[in-house]
Design a protein around this motif. Sequence first.
Motif, mmCIF file in Angstrom:
data_model
loop_
_atom_site.group_PDB
_atom_site.id
_atom_site.type_symbol
_atom_site.label_atom_id
_atom_site.label_comp_id
_atom_site.label_asym_id
_atom_site.label_seq_id
_atom_site.Cartn_x
_atom_site.Cartn_y
_atom_site.Cartn_z
ATOM 1 N N TRP A 285 0.801 -1.228 0.000
ATOM 2 C CA TRP A 285 0.000 0.000 0.000
ATOM 3 C C TRP A 285 0.832 1.274 0.000
ATOM 4 O O TRP A 285 0.273 2.369 0.017
ATOM 5 N N GLY A 286 2.132 1.176 -0.021
ATOM 6 C CA GLY A 286 2.962 2.374 0.074
ATOM 7 C C GLY A 286 3.084 3.171 -1.202
ATOM 8 O O GLY A 286 3.569 4.300 -1.184
ATOM 9 N N GLY A 287 2.707 2.594 -2.319
ATOM 10 C CA GLY A 287 2.813 3.307 -3.582
ATOM 11 C C GLY A 287 4.118 3.032 -4.299
ATOM 12 O O GLY A 287 5.071 2.494 -3.729
ATOM 13 N N GLN A 288 4.172 3.442 -5.558
ATOM 14 C CA GLN A 288 5.331 3.152 -6.399
ATOM 15 C C GLN A 288 6.590 3.877 -5.937
ATOM 16 O O GLN A 288 7.706 3.396 -6.140
ATOM 17 N N THR A 289 6.419 5.009 -5.272
ATOM 18 C CA THR A 289 7.577 5.800 -4.867
ATOM 19 C C THR A 289 8.499 5.033 -3.928
ATOM 20 O O THR A 289 9.730 5.138 -4.017
ATOM 21 N N ILE A 290 7.931 4.259 -2.997
ATOM 22 C CA ILE A 290 8.753 3.523 -2.034
ATOM 23 C C ILE A 290 8.686 2.009 -2.282
ATOM 24 O O ILE A 290 9.071 1.226 -1.414
ATOM 25 N N HIS A 291 8.221 1.619 -3.460
ATOM 26 C CA HIS A 291 8.122 0.191 -3.772
ATOM 27 C C HIS A 291 9.503 -0.463 -3.771
ATOM 28 O O HIS A 291 9.699 -1.546 -3.209
ATOM 29 N N GLY A 292 10.472 0.181 -4.405
ATOM 30 C CA GLY A 292 11.824 -0.373 -4.438
ATOM 31 C C GLY A 292 12.467 -0.403 -3.059
ATOM 32 O O GLY A 292 13.169 -1.356 -2.710
ATOM 33 N N PHE A 293 12.219 0.647 -2.280
ATOM 34 C CA PHE A 293 12.742 0.709 -0.908
ATOM 35 C C PHE A 293 12.217 -0.461 -0.082
ATOM 36 O O PHE A 293 12.989 -1.141 0.616
ATOM 37 N N ALA A 294 10.909 -0.712 -0.163
ATOM 38 C CA ALA A 294 10.314 -1.823 0.588
ATOM 39 C C ALA A 294 10.813 -3.171 0.076
ATOM 40 O O ALA A 294 11.029 -4.096 0.860
ATOM 41 N N THR A 295 11.013 -3.288 -1.233
ATOM 42 C CA THR A 295 11.523 -4.534 -1.806
ATOM 43 C C THR A 295 12.919 -4.845 -1.272
ATOM 44 O O THR A 295 13.207 -5.979 -0.871
ATOM 45 N N ALA A 296 13.799 -3.844 -1.268
ATOM 46 C CA ALA A 296 15.159 -4.047 -0.772
ATOM 47 C C ALA A 296 15.168 -4.432 0.704
ATOM 48 O O ALA A 296 15.905 -5.328 1.122
ATOM 49 N N LEU A 297 14.335 -3.773 1.508
ATOM 50 C CA LEU A 297 14.302 -4.077 2.931
ATOM 51 C C LEU A 297 13.687 -5.448 3.210
ATOM 52 O O LEU A 297 14.154 -6.176 4.090
ATOM 53 N N LEU A 298 12.639 -5.801 2.476
ATOM 54 C CA LEU A 298 12.024 -7.117 2.666
ATOM 55 C C LEU A 298 13.029 -8.228 2.395
ATOM 56 O O LEU A 298 13.199 -9.157 3.194
ATOM 57 N N PHE A 299 13.686 -8.139 1.251
ATOM 58 C CA PHE A 299 14.693 -9.140 0.923
ATOM 59 C C PHE A 299 15.843 -9.089 1.917
ATOM 60 O O PHE A 299 16.374 -10.129 2.329
ATOM 61 N N GLY A 300 16.226 -7.871 2.319
ATOM 62 C CA GLY A 300 17.340 -7.714 3.244
ATOM 63 C C GLY A 300 17.075 -8.311 4.609
ATOM 64 O O GLY A 300 17.982 -8.866 5.240
ATOM 65 N N VAL A 301 15.835 -8.210 5.090
ATOM 66 C CA VAL A 301 15.493 -8.791 6.394
ATOM 67 C C VAL A 301 15.606 -10.314 6.338
ATOM 68 O O VAL A 301 16.171 -10.943 7.245
ATOM 69 N N PHE A 302 15.097 -10.913 5.270
ATOM 70 C CA PHE A 302 15.201 -12.373 5.124
ATOM 71 C C PHE A 302 16.665 -12.805 5.069
ATOM 72 O O PHE A 302 17.097 -13.695 5.811
ATOM 73 N N ILE A 303 17.415 -12.193 4.184
ATOM 74 C CA ILE A 303 18.796 -12.622 3.969
ATOM 75 C C ILE A 303 19.667 -12.228 5.154
ATOM 76 O O ILE A 303 20.646 -12.916 5.480
ATOM 77 N N GLY A 304 19.331 -11.119 5.844
ATOM 78 C CA GLY A 304 20.093 -10.706 7.011
ATOM 79 C C GLY A 304 19.908 -11.646 8.187
ATOM 80 O O GLY A 304 20.862 -11.928 8.925
ATOM 81 N N THR A 305 18.686 -12.141 8.372
ATOM 82 C CA THR A 305 18.437 -13.123 9.435
ATOM 83 C C THR A 305 19.201 -14.413 9.157
ATOM 84 O O THR A 305 19.812 -14.993 10.055
ATOM 85 N N TYR A 306 19.184 -14.832 7.904
ATOM 86 C CA TYR A 306 19.919 -16.044 7.518
ATOM 87 C C TYR A 306 21.420 -15.882 7.730
ATOM 88 O O TYR A 306 22.088 -16.766 8.290
ATOM 89 N N SER A 307 21.974 -14.733 7.312
ATOM 90 C CA SER A 307 23.421 -14.542 7.423
ATOM 91 C C SER A 307 23.869 -14.403 8.874
ATOM 92 O O SER A 307 24.986 -14.800 9.220
#
Length: 313
Positions: free
Chosen positions: A256-278
Motif C-alpha cells: 500500500w505504500g505506492g510506487q515511490t517507495i516500492h523499491g525501498f520496501a523490496t530491498a528491505l524485505l529481501f534484506g530482512v530475510f537474507i540478514g536473518t539467515y546470514s
Amino acid sequence: MQLLRIKDTIRFMSARKVSMAFSALLILASILSLTFKGMNMGLDFTGGTAVEVGFSQPADLPKVRSTLAENGFPDASVTLFGSSQDVLVRLAPRDDVKAEILGNQLVDALKQVDSNVEMRRIEFVGPSVGEDLKEQGGLAMLTALLCILIYVAFRFEWRFAVGAVAALFHDVILTMGLFSLLGLEFDLTILAAILAVIGYSLNDTIVVSDRIRENFRKVRIDDTLEIIDISLTQTLNRTLVTSITTILVLVALFVWGGQTIHGFATALLFGVFIGTYSSVYVASSVAVAMGVSKEDLIPVEVEKEGADLDAMP
C-alpha cells in the motif's frame, strides 16, 4: 544462567558447510548478474530528466515508445509508475535543452497517443551530480563496513569481526544482485535501504556474538560448535520476533505504500530475510572456519601484586 538441555539445542552448525556452499553460489550468481547485466541505475546516479505523465486510460507502452522515437526521443525509457495510467519517462541528459522545455516537448508528443495526457512531475539531475552521488554512496557503504569491522574487533574478537563483515558483504551483494537480475531501478532510496539492511543485519549479528561470548565463558563445554548451537538456539526466539514484526510493516509498505517507495520496501524485505539467515549461518560459520575457540574469549586472569607474598607461610 539457565542453559538449554542438549536435546533442546538446534544443530545449526551441522549445516554450516551446506549453507556456506549455498551462499557462495548465490554470491557468484549475483556477481555474474552485476558484471554482465549491470544495474538499472536511476536518475540520481545517471543524470538526465524524469517526467511523470498521467493518461486518461491505460497506457499502451509499445505505442508510447514508438511515438516518442518518431518525435525525437529514441533514447526514452518508458515504464509504468504505479497504476496502468501513470507512466514514467526517463531521458538521457541533453545540454542544449532545459528540463522544462524538454518536458513540454515530450507531453506534446504524447498527445498523439492520448489528447488528455498531463504532466504531473518533472525532475532533472545533471550528469556530474549523478556521478558524485554514485561515488559518495559507494564511499558511505565502504566506510560503514570498515567502521563495523573495527568496532566488532574491539568489542568481541577479530574472528567475529571478520564474520560480521562477511555477513554484511553477503547481504549487500545479494540485494544488489536481486535488483540487477530483476532489472529494478537502483537509486538513492535503494542505497538508503541497503544501508538500513546493514544496520539490521549487524544488530542481529551483535546479539548472537554477545551470547556466544557469554556462553564461551560460562558453559562448561569444550566443543565450540555445540556452544555456538546453544547460543543460536537461545537467541532464535528474539530473532524471529524481530524479523516477523519488521516484515509485517514492510509488507504493508510494499502493498500500500505506492510506487515511490516500492523499491525501498523490496530491498528491505529481501534484506530482512537474507540478514536473518546470514546472522545465523554466515557470521558464525566464518568465525568457526577461522578457528575461533573458547580460549579466545575467556579473559586472561591478571595476578594481583603481592599475591605470591600473601601465599607464603
